[in-house]
Design a protein around this motif. Sequence first.
Motif, short mmCIF file in Angstrom:
data_model
loop_
_atom_site.label_atom_id
_atom_site.label_comp_id
_atom_site.label_asym_id
_atom_site.label_seq_id
_atom_site.Cartn_x
_atom_site.Cartn_y
_atom_site.Cartn_z
N HIS A 253 27.02 9.15 45.44
CA HIS A 253 25.69 8.83 44.89
C HIS A 253 25.71 7.60 43.99
O HIS A 253 24.83 7.45 43.13
CB HIS A 253 25.10 10.06 44.21
CG HIS A 253 24.93 11.18 45.19
ND1 HIS A 253 23.93 11.18 46.15
CD2 HIS A 253 25.70 12.27 45.44
CE1 HIS A 253 24.07 12.25 46.92
NE2 HIS A 253 25.14 12.93 46.53
N CYS A 263 18.13 8.89 49.76
CA CYS A 263 19.21 9.87 49.83
C CYS A 263 18.62 11.27 49.55
O CYS A 263 17.61 11.38 48.86
CB CYS A 263 20.24 9.49 48.77
SG CYS A 263 21.64 10.59 48.65
N CYS A 265 19.46 13.14 47.40
CA CYS A 265 19.42 13.34 45.94
C CYS A 265 18.17 12.72 45.33
O CYS A 265 17.90 12.93 44.15
CB CYS A 265 20.67 12.74 45.29
SG CYS A 265 20.63 10.94 45.16
N GLN A 267 17.54 9.38 45.12
CA GLN A 267 17.73 7.94 44.86
C GLN A 267 17.65 7.16 46.17
O GLN A 267 17.67 7.73 47.25
CB GLN A 267 19.09 7.68 44.24
CG GLN A 267 19.32 8.24 42.87
CD GLN A 267 20.61 7.67 42.28
OE1 GLN A 267 20.58 6.70 41.55
NE2 GLN A 267 21.73 8.25 42.64
N CYS A 270 22.05 5.20 48.16
CA CYS A 270 23.34 5.77 47.73
C CYS A 270 24.43 5.42 48.76
O CYS A 270 24.16 5.27 49.95
CB CYS A 270 23.26 7.29 47.62
SG CYS A 270 22.34 7.86 46.21
ZN LIG Z 1 22.29 10.14 46.48
#
Ligand SMILES: [Zn+2]
Length: 412
Positions: A253, A263, A265, A267, A270
């Motif tokens: 990440h 991503c 996550c 963001q 990544c």
């Molecule tokens: Zn990520």
Amino acid sequence: MLTAGSGTGSGDAAARGAIRRNNVSVVLRHLRRGARSRTEISRDLGLPNSTVSKLVGELVELGLVTDDERRRAGGIGRPHQAVALRTGARCGLGVEISVNYIRVIALDLPGGVVLDDRAPVEHDRRDHHATLDLAADLVAAALTALRATGTAVTGVTVATPGHVDRDTGVVRLATNLGWSDVPVAAELADRLGPDAPPVRVDNDARLGTVAEHRVAHVPSLLYLTGEVGVAGGIVVDDTLVLGAAHAAGELGHMPLDPRGAVCPCGQRGCFETMVGLGTFLSYAADATDPLRDQHRDLEERLALGTARAAAGDARTIRAIDRIAADLGLGLGLLVNVLDPAVVVLGGYFSHLGEALLSRVRAEVTGRVLAPHAGGCDVRLSRLGFTAAARGAAETVLDDVFTDPASFAVPIP
Ligand SMILES: [Zn+2]
């Protein structure tokens, strides 16, 4: 650390007992590096021969080492009676729950694989129960098989991706599994019943790093493993870096491309979106290609990919080149910061072979300020997809090496 067993003059029986237990553990841990004669153990650890003989005697009585292998040290002179960790007597069970498969590996005290089983898995992201049912079935079958051969199972450690609370055995967040706050240790223990050994949970990449460090024989190492997710671990001075919140190693990440893909996550850009398995497969083949058929075994699919590359398939070769270039970008950054002796590429990266490796090496060398990348050796993992489960099994066995007297096994 070795503790002196004489000269304190205190006569305190409890303290002497603690010292002896510690020294028994030191000798057992020393044998993790391989078989040794009593003389070699005595020399290596700086203990008198008589003390070593006594400590080895205790370990033989505990059923943890054997004394019957004869070898000739250096090929000359009298044969020495070597002391070795006992094979097959006691094992640790490691279980990896990944996006594509569940794998169960049992390692015995010398680190030999006594069981290796895996099954493909399709996660229901809204409901983790089916996945844990399958994991419990695999573990139960492994326990039955190991007990049938007379192998004592010390414990079970489960490796999962994401942020894991090791103290409670709860997976706090594993985005690629769709899990949040899943009490994996408790649920698995519940399914296995009261006769099962204790269950713990830890992060997969961290456990993979433990396994890789054990076979790499270097004090500083960076491990990067790729599957659907990308993660890793950092070892400095033979110590795994955990971080303040025990969350170090989320290498996947690092945001490397502000205009890149989103991503899981949340963001953008990544490292994982650039070099993850899904990205490689989408570069290498169309959606209907067998390479991307999730019902097929992942290792078979990767073998298909490398066979295509070896046969000169332009699209596959381009896909490997792109992944290698982006791996070089992220690894160059990490090697500049950490200066590890070795970088180990695990997971699917290790299955792409020399075609990937030579390109990554060139990229890293070009990006690291120190001449010749500071001598950093980028290599492919020999453990591949087994690393996390092996590391999980190794950490179970750590308990035995720390406190041998609590893990005696019968001698046939
Ligand atoms: Zn990520």
